[in-house]
Design a protein around this motif. Structure first.
Motif, PDB file in Angstrom:
ATOM      1  N   LYS A 790      66.685  11.477  79.993  1.00  0.00           N
ATOM      2  CA  LYS A 790      66.541  12.800  80.603  1.00  0.00           C
ATOM      3  C   LYS A 790      65.072  13.086  80.880  1.00  0.00           C
ATOM      4  O   LYS A 790      64.181  12.536  80.247  1.00  0.00           O
ATOM      5  CB  LYS A 790      67.109  13.856  79.641  1.00  0.00           C
ATOM      6  CG  LYS A 790      68.593  13.670  79.336  1.00  0.00           C
ATOM      7  CD  LYS A 790      69.065  14.703  78.334  1.00  0.00           C
ATOM      8  CE  LYS A 790      70.528  14.492  77.975  1.00  0.00           C
ATOM      9  NZ  LYS A 790      70.991  15.464  76.964  1.00  0.00           N
ATOM     10  N   PRO A 791      64.795  13.983  81.835  1.00  0.00           N
ATOM     11  CA  PRO A 791      63.402  14.341  82.132  1.00  0.00           C
ATOM     12  C   PRO A 791      62.718  14.953  80.911  1.00  0.00           C
ATOM     13  O   PRO A 791      63.305  15.766  80.195  1.00  0.00           O
ATOM     14  CB  PRO A 791      63.531  15.356  83.275  1.00  0.00           C
ATOM     15  CG  PRO A 791      64.880  15.102  83.859  1.00  0.00           C
ATOM     16  CD  PRO A 791      65.748  14.649  82.731  1.00  0.00           C
ATOM     17  N   GLY A 792      61.484  14.569  80.682  1.00  0.00           N
ATOM     18  CA  GLY A 792      60.738  15.090  79.550  1.00  0.00           C
ATOM     19  C   GLY A 792      60.103  16.437  79.851  1.00  0.00           C
ATOM     20  O   GLY A 792      59.943  16.833  81.004  1.00  0.00           O
ATOM     21  N   ASP A 793      59.754  17.151  78.784  1.00  0.00           N
ATOM     22  CA  ASP A 793      59.137  18.475  78.916  1.00  0.00           C
ATOM     23  C   ASP A 793      57.894  18.497  78.030  1.00  0.00           C
ATOM     24  O   ASP A 793      57.987  18.444  76.801  1.00  0.00           O
ATOM     25  CB  ASP A 793      60.129  19.548  78.473  1.00  0.00           C
ATOM     26  CG  ASP A 793      59.556  20.955  78.629  1.00  0.00           C
ATOM     27  OD1 ASP A 793      58.386  21.082  79.032  1.00  0.00           O
ATOM     28  OD2 ASP A 793      60.283  21.919  78.340  1.00  0.00           O
ATOM     29  N   ARG A 794      56.718  18.586  78.655  1.00  0.00           N
ATOM     30  CA  ARG A 794      55.463  18.606  77.915  1.00  0.00           C
ATOM     31  C   ARG A 794      54.928  20.029  77.752  1.00  0.00           C
ATOM     32  O   ARG A 794      53.783  20.217  77.317  1.00  0.00           O
ATOM     33  CB  ARG A 794      54.406  17.761  78.621  1.00  0.00           C
ATOM     34  CG  ARG A 794      54.596  16.264  78.466  1.00  0.00           C
ATOM     35  CD  ARG A 794      53.529  15.498  79.224  1.00  0.00           C
ATOM     36  NE  ARG A 794      53.583  14.085  78.912  1.00  0.00           N
ATOM     37  CZ  ARG A 794      52.790  13.475  78.012  1.00  0.00           C
ATOM     38  NH1 ARG A 794      51.897  14.180  77.354  1.00  0.00           N
ATOM     39  NH2 ARG A 794      52.907  12.187  77.784  1.00  0.00           N
ATOM     40  N   GLY A 795      55.746  21.013  78.053  1.00  0.00           N
ATOM     41  CA  GLY A 795      55.266  22.384  78.036  1.00  0.00           C
ATOM     42  C   GLY A 795      54.758  22.816  76.673  1.00  0.00           C
ATOM     43  O   GLY A 795      53.646  23.341  76.545  1.00  0.00           O
ATOM     44  N   LEU A 796      55.570  22.623  75.641  1.00  0.00           N
ATOM     45  CA  LEU A 796      55.153  23.030  74.301  1.00  0.00           C
ATOM     46  C   LEU A 796      53.946  22.228  73.834  1.00  0.00           C
ATOM     47  O   LEU A 796      53.018  22.782  73.233  1.00  0.00           O
ATOM     48  CB  LEU A 796      56.317  22.875  73.321  1.00  0.00           C
ATOM     49  CG  LEU A 796      56.028  23.296  71.872  1.00  0.00           C
ATOM     50  CD1 LEU A 796      55.616  24.761  71.802  1.00  0.00           C
ATOM     51  CD2 LEU A 796      57.262  23.037  70.985  1.00  0.00           C
TER      52      LEU A 796
END
Length: 896
Positions: A790-796
């Protein structure tokens, strides 16, 4: 070469208690020893016609067996050596030689004065107690021990090296000690339920089998080389065997008692042999008959890492080994110059050695050191220097367990000596301008100007790179004492190429690196003066499985860089094979407070005497408490055997066990540059090094029985593959030092000896907090690289990195403007805006918190009053560590 009689005295001292091994597990090859009057005559009688100290009979039987196997003993004119060896308990000797062995045995075994007792078959039911568990620097509150070493041969794997708990070894606490224990709950002498006669017999038979194999292949071996080989074999089979079994704390191995007895005896004999009345004053204990010598090579790290990245990995490997080996060789050279055997060598690793020599040989010692430094000056252009520290030793220091005084004085003497480097060689010629250099070109590896006009590398760098390459497939190291023609001749007979031969001209010796393919040719060699040291697992094999040369035999542990790891990688290969960010990692670790351990750490609880049936029994009463503090009173128990045991065990962990760890799959992309003594230097793909450091830390703690006064600190730095390795080594050293001060500078720990820290990505934490950092990293990785593609999320991650950066800047300004210390500044921002902003971002990221992640993050990040288990430092102070860690693991390419 040493005189035959002197060697026989050392041999007698070395073998004097070997009968304990065979008494506890009688072997058929020695016959029915206790039915032979000749053997029983070696034992003491108790006045009622009964023989005591029956191991003396077995010692004599072993001496006879040994003499029958080797022509050097058969042909000796001094047949009394077997009496010197076996009859030392009778106290009725008439000759100087037997007196020397008896005195040496008493001085070596001074650690046994406390708590003697006997229960049935105790000699077959006792296992070796770890002295590591007893070390005390203020935090170890145990007055008894719970760990023991399994009874077996010494190896570098966990089974042969690590102590175990009583339940794992099926040990039971003894219920009595001759009626002398006032508090049975404090009685901690652990005994096996059944006698371990079979285990002892297996060790004895294996020792005899190795000697039988040596006699079959090399019956003509010289007396000197047989003696030196026995040191290796006795360590193999008696290093995990207790020397004494009828004492409260059986923490000295039989091997260490034997070799320290040999060391004391050799020096004592040489001290008195030259006198007009050799026996006069030999029993006195207040005059300094011995000299403890501490040798230390300074500048070796600068030499090892002084290279660019042209073939750097092979060059680094060759340089590191070269330094290790010439340090080892230098100690042997000095002993040879003094006319002594290797019995005088107490310790040699990590660029440092300890010798025990006669006090009258101090001037010859200085002369021998001058020869070594003269060669070092020529070979290393002043970069490497051998410093010497000395301390007088009396018999009282041996017998009263006060060897830490000599250890301390030798260290202080060494520091004074280092301030006057090369003073023996200072002359007008020394300061004259040099003409043997190239004014227009330097070596592309080390930068020296001492290079031929048509070359790009100096001769030394070519030699060391060839050596590093040869070590890839090495299985043995053959040292030859003699001129270059002698060394070259042996190499040709073995079919060894010139690139695997190194000369140590200053020592009059050469080294030949052997592969297993050359082992069969060893049988064709004729007698020469040297040593064949078999490497790693090969050095643990039975001698019958090896081809043996006609010289001394030894064993040596060496970290592998071989083909089994996929060829010979260079620094850029390590970087390219890293997960995420392509970087080479550099790891340095060493034991905290080791000097203090030897000088102050061998002070054990003092117990009051008790009276049983009218007899006073020392060491069986209650622990004597200090009247002011109420803590256990302690007395010095730093016997020479105990200090040597401690040194040897620590060295085995680093030189033997750590390199073997790197053969495990999670650490296959790491290589040992150096591991020995009490420290290590490892390079590799950076992502494997934090797990390796954690494993070494955890295993070291287990190895030290969980003793809080024995700890290890480490630091890791990352660098590009083309970054100069010497700078990387320096940076890793600074990271290690930062790790050692983290508790004092951050946690307010006022104990200067409490270090036990780790520094990674320029953030230092106590080891306890690394588990929390690892947990945070795993939470972030679940966002960055979720399972299932799945696409990763680097927001945090991005938010937290900005927050950590802002917080660090704020702390810096508070320190600058208000003059605060760093911990005070961090405490001031504990409840600043970052706290509620982070809570808001967590709410956005996890919504209704169905998985409980907000709660987990909050418990980690938001400081509260810590009670019980928890992080040592507030998490927000070291948050950058897991953030960078997660980011680097999933960074694509080479950008940072």
């Amino acid at each position: 070469m040493q005189e035959e009689k002197q060697i026989l005295i050392v041999l007698a001292a070395l073998l004097h208690d070997t009968g304990k091994l065979f008494e506890r597990g009688p072997v058929p090859d020695l016959g029915d020893v206790l039915k032979e009057n000749e053997y029983l005559s070696m034992c003491r009688e108790d006045g009622k016609g009964y023989h005591t100290h029956l191991h003396s009979a077995y010692t004599r039987a072993f001496c006879d067996w040994l003499e029958d196997k080797f022509s050097c003993l058969k042909a000796s004119a001094h047949k009394d050596w077997k009496i010197w060896c076996a009859a030392h308990h009778r106290n009725d000797e008439s000759g100087l030689e037997a007196t020397v062995v008896r005195i040496a045995d008493r001085l070596s075994s001074s650690e046994r004065e406390e708590g003697q007792y006997y229960v049935r078959k105790v000699h077959q039911r006792t296992l070796l107690e770890p002295v590591l568990e007893r070390v005390f620097l203020g935090r170890n509150d145990k007055t008894f021990t719970t760990m023991r070493y399994p009874l077996g041969r010494l190896t570098a794997d966990r089974d042969g090296l690590f102590p175990r708990g009583a339940s794992d070894l099926n040990l039971l606490a003894s219920k009595a000690a001759g009626g002398g224990v006032q508090r049975p709950s404090e009685w901690a002498h652990l005994l096996s339920e059944q006698p371990m006669e079979a285990e002892y017999r297996a060790l004895g038979e294996a020792l005899l089998a190795d000697l039988e194999a040596l006699a079959e292949q090399r019956p003509e071996i010289s007396l000197f080389h047989l003696l030196e080989t026995l040191f290796m074999l006795l360590e193999r089979y008696t290093a995990n065997v207790p020397a004494a079994t009828n004492v409260r704390h059986p923490d000295i191995s039989l091997f260490d008692h034997l070799r320290t007895t040999a060391a004391i005896a050799q020096a004592l004999m040489l001290e008195h042999a030259g006198r007009d009345a050799p026996r006069q004053g030999i029993q006195t204990k207040d005059d300094p008959k011995w000299l403890l010598v501490c040798g230390d090579f300074s500048g070796i790290q600068r030499f090892i890492y002084n290279l660019t990245n042209k073939g750097a990995a092979k060059g680094l490997r060759g340089r590191s080994f070269y330094v290790q080996y010439f340090c080892r060789l230098a100690a042997d050279f000095i002993l040879r110059e003094l006319g002594m055997t290797r019995a005088g060598l107490l310790y040699n690793s990590g660029g440092k050695f300890y010798l025990l020599i006669p006090a009258r040989l101090e001037e010859p010692l200085r002369s021998a050191r001058a020869k070594v430094n003269r060669w070092l000056l020529e070979a290393f252009e002043g970069e490497v220097f051998l410093g010497l520290g000395t301390a007088n030793v009396t018999g009282a220091q041996f017998s009263q367990g006060r060897m830490q005084e000599a250890w301390d004085e030798a260290a202080r003497s060494l520091e004074r000596d280092r301030r006057t480097r090369f003073r023996e060689h200072l002359s007008p010629e020394f300061f004259a301008p040099r003409t043997d250099f190239n004014p227009v070109r330097s070596c592309e590896v080390c930068g020296t100007r001492n290079i031929a006009p048509d070359k790009t590398r100096c001769d030394a760098c070519n030699t060391l790179q060839d050596l590093g390459k040869a070590l890839k497939t090495a299985e043995a190291l053959l040292t030859i004492w003699g001129d270059p023609d002698c060394v070259t001749g042996v190499a040709k007979r073995l079919g060894v190429m010139d690139s695997a031969v190194v000369f140590f001209d200053g020592f009059g010796a050469g080294l030949i690196v052997l592969t297993d393919e050359q082992f069969p040719s060893l049988k064709r060699l004729e007698a020469f003066d040297g040593e064949c040291a078999f490497l790693n697992q090969t050095g643990e094999r039975p001698l019958a499985a090896l081809s043996l040369p006609p010289c001394s035999l030894g064993a040596f542990y060496l970290g592998r860089w071989g083909a089994e790891h996929g060829g010979f990688p260079d620094f850029e290969d390590f970087a390219d094979q890293s997960q995420g960010l392509r970087r080479l990692g550099v790891l340095r670790m060493d034991v905290d407070n080791l000097g203090a351990v030897f000088i102050e750490g061998l002070r054990f609880p003092e117990r009051s005497p008790v009276t049983v049936d009218g007899n006073v029994k020392d060491g069986w009463g209650d622990v004597v408490l200090d009247k002011e503090t109420g803590t256990p009173g302690r007395k010095p128990m730093a016997s020479i055997s105990r200090m040597v045991t401690l040194s040897r065990q620590l060295n085995h962990f680093f030189s033997g066990y750590v390199p073997r760890l790197l053969e495990e799959e999670p650490f296959r992309q790491c290589r040992v540059v150096y591991a020995g003594g009490d420290d290590l230097f490892i390079i590799g793909s950076w992502h494997q090094l934090p797990d390796l450091a954690q494993r070494i830390h955890d295993d070291f703690r287990t190895f030290c029985c969980g003793n809080p006064d024995l700890s290890i600190s480490g630091g890791i730095t990352l660098q590009r593959g083309k970054f100069p390795i010497y700078k990387g080594a320096l940076m890793a050293g600074k990271a290690e030092e930062k790790a050692k001060t983290v508790r004092r500078s951050w946690a307010g720990d006022h104990d200067p000896l409490h270090k036990d820290g780790f520094c990674f990505l320029d953030v230092a934490v106590p080891w306890e907090d690394l588990a929390g950092a690892r947990e945070i990293r795993s939470w972030l990785e679940a966002d960055i690289a979720p399972p299932g593609g799945k696409p990763g999320d680097r927001g945090l991650l991005s938010f937290l990195m900005r927050t950590a950066e802002v917080n660090r800047g704020l702390v810096g300004r508070l320190m600058l403007r208000r003059g605060l210390k760093e911990p005070e500044a961090w405490r001031m921002i504990a409840y600043e805006a970052w706290r509620w902003r982070t809570a808001y971002q967590l709410k956005r990221r996890y919504g209704k918190d169905e998985d409980g992640m907000i709660t987990l993050w909050a418990e980690k990040l938001f400081p509260t009053e810590q009670k019980g288990a928890g992080p040592v430092l507030p998490v927000y102070t070291w948050l950058e560590l897991p953030l960078r860690w997660a980011d680097y693991l999933h960074r694509k390419g080479d950008k940072s």
